[in-house]
Design a protein around this motif. Structure first.
Motif, PDB file in Angstrom:
ATOM      1  N   VAL A 178      43.929  36.875  46.509  1.00  0.00           N
ATOM      2  CA  VAL A 178      44.668  38.057  46.930  1.00  0.00           C
ATOM      3  C   VAL A 178      44.333  38.438  48.369  1.00  0.00           C
ATOM      4  O   VAL A 178      45.182  38.916  49.115  1.00  0.00           O
ATOM      5  CB  VAL A 178      44.362  39.240  45.990  1.00  0.00           C
ATOM      6  N   HIS A 179      43.070  38.207  48.755  1.00  0.00           N
ATOM      7  CA  HIS A 179      42.642  38.603  50.102  1.00  0.00           C
ATOM      8  C   HIS A 179      41.486  37.708  50.533  1.00  0.00           C
ATOM      9  O   HIS A 179      40.583  37.428  49.738  1.00  0.00           O
ATOM     10  CB  HIS A 179      42.186  40.068  50.102  1.00  0.00           C
ATOM     11  N   GLY A 180      41.531  37.250  51.789  1.00  0.00           N
ATOM     12  CA  GLY A 180      40.411  36.490  52.327  1.00  0.00           C
ATOM     13  C   GLY A 180      40.811  35.139  52.888  1.00  0.00           C
ATOM     14  O   GLY A 180      41.990  34.777  52.931  1.00  0.00           O
ATOM     15  N   HIS A 181      39.811  34.392  53.326  1.00  0.00           N
ATOM     16  CA  HIS A 181      40.019  33.081  53.950  1.00  0.00           C
ATOM     17  C   HIS A 181      40.362  32.048  52.889  1.00  0.00           C
ATOM     18  O   HIS A 181      39.606  31.827  51.942  1.00  0.00           O
ATOM     19  CB  HIS A 181      38.756  32.660  54.707  1.00  0.00           C
ATOM     20  N   ILE A 182      41.516  31.410  53.055  1.00  0.00           N
ATOM     21  CA  ILE A 182      42.005  30.459  52.060  1.00  0.00           C
ATOM     22  C   ILE A 182      41.049  29.287  51.890  1.00  0.00           C
ATOM     23  O   ILE A 182      40.890  28.760  50.788  1.00  0.00           O
ATOM     24  CB  ILE A 182      43.412  29.961  52.462  1.00  0.00           C
ATOM     25  N   GLY A 183      40.393  28.873  52.969  1.00  0.00           N
ATOM     26  CA  GLY A 183      39.504  27.717  52.915  1.00  0.00           C
ATOM     27  C   GLY A 183      38.382  27.882  51.917  1.00  0.00           C
ATOM     28  O   GLY A 183      38.040  26.933  51.193  1.00  0.00           O
ATOM     29  N   TYR A 184      37.793  29.084  51.841  1.00  0.00           N
ATOM     30  CA  TYR A 184      36.706  29.324  50.886  1.00  0.00           C
ATOM     31  C   TYR A 184      37.206  29.212  49.445  1.00  0.00           C
ATOM     32  O   TYR A 184      36.505  28.715  48.564  1.00  0.00           O
ATOM     33  CB  TYR A 184      36.107  30.718  51.105  1.00  0.00           C
ATOM     34  N   TYR A 185      38.420  29.703  49.220  1.00  0.00           N
ATOM     35  CA  TYR A 185      39.005  29.652  47.875  1.00  0.00           C
ATOM     36  C   TYR A 185      39.340  28.215  47.482  1.00  0.00           C
ATOM     37  O   TYR A 185      39.040  27.770  46.361  1.00  0.00           O
ATOM     38  CB  TYR A 185      40.256  30.524  47.831  1.00  0.00           C
ATOM     39  N   GLU A 186      39.959  27.469  48.406  1.00  0.00           N
ATOM     40  CA  GLU A 186      40.315  26.076  48.123  1.00  0.00           C
ATOM     41  C   GLU A 186      39.064  25.227  47.906  1.00  0.00           C
ATOM     42  O   GLU A 186      39.070  24.292  47.107  1.00  0.00           O
ATOM     43  CB  GLU A 186      41.141  25.499  49.279  1.00  0.00           C
ATOM     44  N   TRP A 187      37.988  25.548  48.590  1.00  0.00           N
ATOM     45  CA  TRP A 187      36.733  24.820  48.416  1.00  0.00           C
ATOM     46  C   TRP A 187      36.211  24.988  46.994  1.00  0.00           C
ATOM     47  O   TRP A 187      35.732  24.034  46.383  1.00  0.00           O
ATOM     48  CB  TRP A 187      35.719  25.315  49.436  1.00  0.00           C
ATOM     49  N   LEU A 188      36.301  26.195  46.453  1.00  0.00           N
ATOM     50  CA  LEU A 188      35.905  26.428  45.067  1.00  0.00           C
ATOM     51  C   LEU A 188      36.680  25.522  44.114  1.00  0.00           C
ATOM     52  O   LEU A 188      36.118  24.932  43.193  1.00  0.00           O
ATOM     53  CB  LEU A 188      36.148  27.890  44.674  1.00  0.00           C
ATOM     54  N   LYS A 189      37.973  25.427  44.334  1.00  0.00           N
ATOM     55  CA  LYS A 189      38.827  24.623  43.454  1.00  0.00           C
ATOM     56  C   LYS A 189      38.529  23.129  43.587  1.00  0.00           C
ATOM     57  O   LYS A 189      38.421  22.415  42.582  1.00  0.00           O
ATOM     58  CB  LYS A 189      40.307  24.896  43.763  1.00  0.00           C
ATOM     59  N   ARG A 190      38.394  22.661  44.818  1.00  0.00           N
ATOM     60  CA  ARG A 190      38.195  21.221  45.041  1.00  0.00           C
ATOM     61  C   ARG A 190      36.845  20.746  44.520  1.00  0.00           C
ATOM     62  O   ARG A 190      36.737  19.685  43.903  1.00  0.00           O
ATOM     63  CB  ARG A 190      38.321  20.893  46.533  1.00  0.00           C
ATOM     64  N   ILE A 191      35.808  21.525  44.762  1.00  0.00           N
ATOM     65  CA  ILE A 191      34.457  21.050  44.432  1.00  0.00           C
ATOM     66  C   ILE A 191      34.206  21.070  42.926  1.00  0.00           C
ATOM     67  O   ILE A 191      33.370  20.318  42.423  1.00  0.00           O
ATOM     68  CB  ILE A 191      33.384  21.875  45.175  1.00  0.00           C
ATOM     69  N   THR A 192      34.903  21.932  42.185  1.00  0.00           N
ATOM     70  CA  THR A 192      34.663  22.015  40.740  1.00  0.00           C
ATOM     71  C   THR A 192      35.672  21.215  39.921  1.00  0.00           C
ATOM     72  O   THR A 192      35.433  20.964  38.733  1.00  0.00           O
ATOM     73  CB  THR A 192      34.714  23.482  40.261  1.00  0.00           C
ATOM     74  N   LYS A 193      36.762  20.801  40.539  1.00  0.00           N
ATOM     75  CA  LYS A 193      37.832  20.124  39.788  1.00  0.00           C
ATOM     76  C   LYS A 193      37.371  18.809  39.180  1.00  0.00           C
ATOM     77  O   LYS A 193      37.682  18.495  38.018  1.00  0.00           O
ATOM     78  CB  LYS A 193      39.039  19.892  40.696  1.00  0.00           C
ATOM     79  N   ASN A 194      36.643  18.014  39.941  1.00  0.00           N
ATOM     80  CA  ASN A 194      36.280  16.670  39.492  1.00  0.00           C
ATOM     81  C   ASN A 194      34.790  16.494  39.229  1.00  0.00           C
ATOM     82  O   ASN A 194      34.343  15.374  38.988  1.00  0.00           O
ATOM     83  CB  ASN A 194      36.740  15.636  40.538  1.00  0.00           C
ATOM     84  N   ILE A 195      34.040  17.571  39.287  1.00  0.00           N
ATOM     85  CA  ILE A 195      32.599  17.447  39.091  1.00  0.00           C
ATOM     86  C   ILE A 195      32.283  17.223  37.610  1.00  0.00           C
ATOM     87  O   ILE A 195      32.963  17.757  36.728  1.00  0.00           O
ATOM     88  CB  ILE A 195      31.862  18.706  39.616  1.00  0.00           C
ATOM     89  N   LEU A 196      31.272  16.407  37.337  1.00  0.00           N
ATOM     90  CA  LEU A 196      30.814  16.174  35.972  1.00  0.00           C
ATOM     91  C   LEU A 196      29.537  16.970  35.740  1.00  0.00           C
ATOM     92  O   LEU A 196      28.648  17.001  36.588  1.00  0.00           O
ATOM     93  CB  LEU A 196      30.566  14.683  35.739  1.00  0.00           C
ATOM     94  N   MET A 197      29.453  17.603  34.583  1.00  0.00           N
ATOM     95  CA  MET A 197      28.361  18.525  34.309  1.00  0.00           C
ATOM     96  C   MET A 197      27.523  18.023  33.134  1.00  0.00           C
ATOM     97  O   MET A 197      28.070  17.558  32.129  1.00  0.00           O
ATOM     98  CB  MET A 197      28.920  19.912  34.005  1.00  0.00           C
TER      99      MET A 197
END
Length: 316
Positions: A178-197
């Motif tokens: 809703v508000h803020g730098h898009i790069g920080y938000y996209e980083w959250l999505k990219r780094i967690t999408k394919n990570i194995l836990m």
């Protein structure tokens, strides 16, 4: 100023002087006109927003010239900057992310709106998990709109998501910036999408999480208001149920696996006792404000019985 002009009038009103004076004067006029236009436009927009619905406020967003920053009137309406300045002054920027059921509603207004504010900066304190401020602000329209806001440290939130915590991953998976730098938000999505836990690592994290949430629950039970108990009880009970489900899952988990633990209705199906299941359902309805609250004493008694049932019958 007049004395300076009188002393230098021959130069100032020469050809070169005219160009310089008109350039400076024109720049000042342009600056004043531009600022006045922006101010008047913002006042007009805010009047339109205040006459509209909460969804109108959410939809009123704009990007900067680079297209990398989303600016929302919501941050002003909810006084986010003021809350951060008063309570988290070491942070210098933030994201506002909308998540939860309010993203799914169509023609009917949402019953409540959930937001998480991720704080950006380098605090010197060790306190990373932040939930204590702004949990229940209300925006006054024709009727009250329920707004829940959680404040969290960005890096702490990212680490929890990478370790496999269901809440953090479900927020990332089903949310909107809703508000803020898009790069920080996209980083959250990219780094967690394919990570194995790793399940065992996540279970160890849950042990720490449960100790903290039990402490918060006990404090809310003894000293908090009704909704403090609802929230604390909800987090503690759902974490207990998630921990039980987690131990039955496969060794290596992906994001799609851990977000199933965030489905609070499904994880509650493990409760076989109908009376205890009713307490769990009622707890969720209280949290979502779908049911009128009873007394804190009754809820406290019911939660104690539910937690006792979970330990005696579901943990093996």
């Amino acid at each position: 100023i007049w004395a300076y002009i009188d002393e230098n009038k021959e130069w100032m009103f020469s050809g070169v002087g005219n160009i310089l004076v008109f350039t400076i004067f024109g720049s000042i006029v342009f600056f004043v006109v531009k600022k006045s236009y922006v101010f008047i436009k913002n006042r007009i927009n805010m009047k339109k927003i205040k006459k509209g619905t909460f969804d109108d406020i959410l939809s009123f967003t704009k990007k900067d010239r680079s297209g990398k920053f989303i600016n929302s009137e919501l941050s002003k309406v909810l006084n986010i900057k003021k809350l951060i300045k008063e309570n988290y002054s070491e942070y210098n920027d933030f994201l506002i992310i909308q998540y939860g059921s309010s993203l799914k509603h169509q023609s009917q207004p949402a019953n409540d709106y959930d937001f998480i504010v991720l704080l950006l900066g380098h605090p010197t304190t060790e306190r990373k998990e932040i939930r204590s401020v702004g949990d229940n602000p209300e925006y006054q329209l024709e009727k009250k709109i329920k707004v829940d806001i959680v404040f969290r440290d960005y890096k702490s939130f990212l680490f929890a998501a990478c370790s496999g915590m269901p809440y953090e991953n479900s927020v990332i998976f089903n949310s909107k910036l809703v508000h803020g730098h898009i790069g920080y938000y996209e980083w959250l999505k990219r780094i967690t999408k394919n990570i194995l836990m790793d399940k065992d690592f996540l279970i160890r994290r849950y042990n720490d999480k449960l100790l903290l949430e039990k402490e918060v629950y006990e404090k809310a039970k003894n000293y908090g208001e009704f909704y403090d108990l609802v929230r604390a009880g909800y987090f503690y009970v759902t974490s207990l149920l998630q921990d039980i489900h987690l131990k039955k899952m496969q060794k290596i988990l992906a994001q799609k696996d851990v977000i199933t633990l965030a489905n609070i209705n499904d994880i509650g199906e493990i409760i076989n006792d109908e009376k205890q299941k009713e307490v769990y359902i009622r707890l969720i309805r209280y949290l979502k404000r779908l049911e009128i609250a009873t007394s804190k004493e009754i809820l406290s008694r019911d939660l104690e019985r539910l937690i006792e049932y979970i330990f005696e019958n579901l943990y093996t």
